[in-house]
Every structure is written in structure tokens, then in C-alpha cells.
Enzyme design. Structure first.
Site, PDB file in Angstrom:
ATOM      1  N   ARG A   1       0.861  -1.180   0.000  1.00 36.71           N
ATOM      2  CA  ARG A   1       0.000   0.000   0.000  1.00 36.71           C
ATOM      3  C   ARG A   1       0.899   1.232   0.000  1.00 36.71           C
ATOM      4  NH1 ARG A   1      -3.487  -2.900  -1.291  1.00 36.71           N
ATOM      5  NH2 ARG A   1      -5.532  -3.237  -0.366  1.00 36.71           N
TER       6      ARG A   1
ATOM      7  N   GLU B   1      -3.711   7.916  -3.904  1.00 38.03           N
ATOM      8  CA  GLU B   1      -4.141   7.091  -5.018  1.00 38.03           C
ATOM      9  C   GLU B   1      -5.536   7.528  -5.433  1.00 38.03           C
ATOM     10  OE1 GLU B   1      -4.432   2.588  -5.066  1.00 38.03           O
ATOM     11  OE2 GLU B   1      -2.344   2.880  -4.480  1.00 38.03           O
TER      12      GLU B   1
ATOM     13  N   HIS C   1      -2.226   0.437  -9.538  1.00 34.58           N
ATOM     14  CA  HIS C   1      -2.827  -0.540  -8.604  1.00 34.58           C
ATOM     15  C   HIS C   1      -3.572  -1.640  -9.379  1.00 34.58           C
ATOM     16  CE1 HIS C   1      -4.317  -1.002  -4.192  1.00 34.58           C
ATOM     17  NE2 HIS C   1      -4.153  -2.189  -4.760  1.00 34.58           N
TER      18      HIS C   1
HETATM   19  C1  GLV Z   1      -5.248  -5.516  -3.473  1.00 34.59           C
HETATM   20  O1  GLV Z   1      -4.730  -4.459  -3.401  1.00 34.59           O
HETATM   21  C2  GLV Z   1      -5.608  -6.345  -2.324  1.00 34.59           C
HETATM   22  O2  GLV Z   1      -5.576  -5.853  -1.186  1.00 34.59           O
HETATM   23  O3  GLV Z   1      -5.974  -7.511  -2.530  1.00 34.59           O
END
Ligand code: GLV
Length: 302
Positions: free
Chosen positions: A218, A246, A265
Site C-alpha cells: 500500500r 491514489e 494498482h
Molecule cells: C489488493 O490491493 C488487495 O488488497 O488484494
């Protein structure tokens, strides 16, 4: 029982189960009617804008089943009586595959060659390589295992790090000694209060000159300004699938920093994830309906 699900695909998968009043809410269209009666919510992959507001209206909610491994948008806002389950495993393949591709892209200068191709320029030069390098996986869970399996043919040494040490896996407290040994550092930790900003100037300073940071965790885990400083010095390179904020605004300096490769992402956004998400959600809701124990319940640290 009223259930809101993230996609038509999941709704189709649930169609055979008894007693369900299913509405699809993908976070883009209008909020369906009857929010107060929703008992189970399967929110969309990209979190809706106002998670706390929506949850406040779901006064009958009993189960929140994510389609992501990360539960960070929901965990801080959920009342204690609501069960929270994640989608552990469904994005392992996609995310691990992205991480392998991203580290190779950066090491082999694919973004530069792509840009040169646009100019019609034959930009011959030596590049880096994955072979003979050390890959440090920070946050060694099921995605880390999937990454290790995929890297097994690449002639690399893998070093595993998790919150707590266990056989074959180093504890997070050993990171200061491990970071200088790694050519590639892959971040796979969940976003929690403990991991917020853990990759700070001190962490980055301990990385080897020329090393590659791969963030498939993240954006909040990484101090963006500290990374920018290292990129501007051309001391480190990075592959980022996640950023803070984001989406990354168009004028953000990270876009144009040297040595960075950014994707929006998408690591887990693949047909494999869609297939596996549908199976996981349908099996979980079948368990919920029949009163069997649920899987992937999030408790305490995750
Ligand atoms: C994707 O970002 C997840 O958390 O699976």
C-alpha cells in the site's frame, strides 16, 4: 437476506443459493435502495468514496466480505459485531506475477527501451539482471510464498521477513541488518497502524546503492518524499503499483522521477483474480447461509 455484491459476475455465482435478495453495487452507480437491511456486503475492488458514510447507513450489517486481501478501508470503521473477512489468496497469483514482471522491467530497463521505441531510437546498453541477486520479501505471507515459487527459476537468493520470526523467516526487527544485503526489496505488508510509514528515509538509506524497491503493498507503507529524494539522487530505483495518494495526481513529482516505474494498482486486477474471487465469495456466502464457520476472518493483527 439482503446482500450487496461488487459485480454482476459475483451475483451470477450466488444465483443458485437460497433466500438471497441480491443487489449489485460496484461503487460507481447510484447506491441501491434498502441500505438499512443489508446483512452482507461484498464491496467493490476499488473502495467506494465514502466507506464510513455507507457503513453508518448499514445498521443491519453482520458480515463484510472483501474482494481484496487488504481490509484497511473498512477495519477502522466497522462496529465490533460485524464479522470482517478478506479475500486471502485470490490475488496471490496476479500480485506475485506483477512483482516478478515489475522487478524485471526495472532491472532490464524496459520503461527506457519503451520510451526509446516511441522515438525510433536504438538505445543499446547493458542493463541489470535478476540472476545472482538477493530478493528480500518484506511481509512474507501467501503472496510472498507465491512470489517465491515464481522466482524459483530465476537463480536468486530469497530472504523472507515477517512481523515475527519463524523457521526460515526473519523477524521485522532484523530488517536493518538485512536491507543492505538485498538487490531487490519487495513490500507485501498489510496497511496497518504498525506499517504506516515503515519504509522511511532510514529504511531506504540502508538499501544498497542501485537496489530496486518494489511496492505491491500500500502507498501508506512508504514515505513518498523519502523515496523521491533517493530517486532524484539516482541511488535507488522503484516499481510501484500503489502510491499515496491514489490515484496519483497528474502533476505529482513521482511520475517523472528518474528510475521509477508506476502502474495504477493493477497487480491483482486480472481474469484469474475475477475467477478466484467469485469462487471464494460464493463458497463463503454458502457457509454463512448454512451457519458453517467462515474462512479468512480478520481478528487483531492481520
Ligand atoms: C489488493 O490491493 C488487495 O488488497 O488484494
Amino acid at each position: 437476506m439482503k446482500i450487496w455484491v461488487a459485480s454482476e459476475d459475483i451475483a451470477d455465482g450466488l444465483a443458485g443459493l437460497p433466500g438471497l435478495d441480491i443487489a449489485v453495487y460496484d461503487g460507481r452507480g447510484p447506491v441501491p435502495a434498502g441500505i438499512g437491511e443489508v446483512e452482507v456486503w461484498v464491496p467493490p475492488l476499488v473502495p467506494v468514496r465514502d466507506v464510513p458514510g455507507l457503513l453508518a447507513g448499514m445498521t443491519g450489517l453482520r458480515l463484510l466480505q472483501t474482494v481484496t486481501a487488504g481490509v484497511d478501508p473498512y477495519l477502522p470503521h466497522l462496529p465490533g459485531h460485524v464479522t470482517l473477512c478478506n479475500a486471502r489468496g485470490v490475488h496471490d497469483a496476479g500480485t506475485a506475477e506483477w512483482a516478478v514482471g515489475a522487478m524485471i522491467a526495472v532491472l532490464r530497463d524496459f520503461p527506457e527501451f519503451g520510451a526509446a521505441q516511441q522515438r525510433g531510437a536504438w538505445s543499446w546498453h547493458y542493463t541489470g539482471v535478476l540472476a545472482d541477486s538477493t530478493v528480500l520479501i518484506v511481509g512474507y505471507g501467501s503472496i510472498g510464498e507465491a512470489l517465491e515459487r515464481r522466482l524459483s527459476g530465476f537463480e536468486v537468493e530469497i530472504v523472507r521477513v515477517a512481523r515475527n520470526a519463524r523457521p526460515g523467516v526473519h523477524g521485522q526487527d532484523e530488517l536493518p541488518d538485512l536491507l543492505p544485503t538485498a538487490d531487490v526489496v519487495v513490500l507485501l505488508v498489510p496497511a496497518t497502524a504498525d506499517t504506516a510509514g515503515m519504509v522511511d528515509a532510514g529504511f531506504l538509506a540502508r538499501m544498497k546503492d542501485g537496489a530496486v524497491l518494489v511496492n505491491a503493498a500500500r502507498g501508506s507503507v512508504l514515505d513518498t518524499d523519502a523515496l523521491l529524494a533517493e530517486l532524484q539522487k539516482e541511488r535507488l530505483r522503484a516499481a510501484l503499483d500503489v502510491t499515496a495518494p491514489e490515484p496519483l495526481p497528474p502533476d505529482h513529482p513521482l511520475w517523472t522521477a528518474p528510475g521509477v516505474f508506476i502502474t495504477p494498482h493493477v497487480a491483482g486486477s486480472t481474469p484469474a483474480s475475477i475467477r478466484r474471487t467469485r469462487t471464494l465469495v460464493c463458497e463463503q456466502i454458502a457457509r454463512y447461509i448454512s451457519g458453517e464457520p467462515l474462512e479468512n476472518i480478520i481478528t487483531g493483527h492481520y
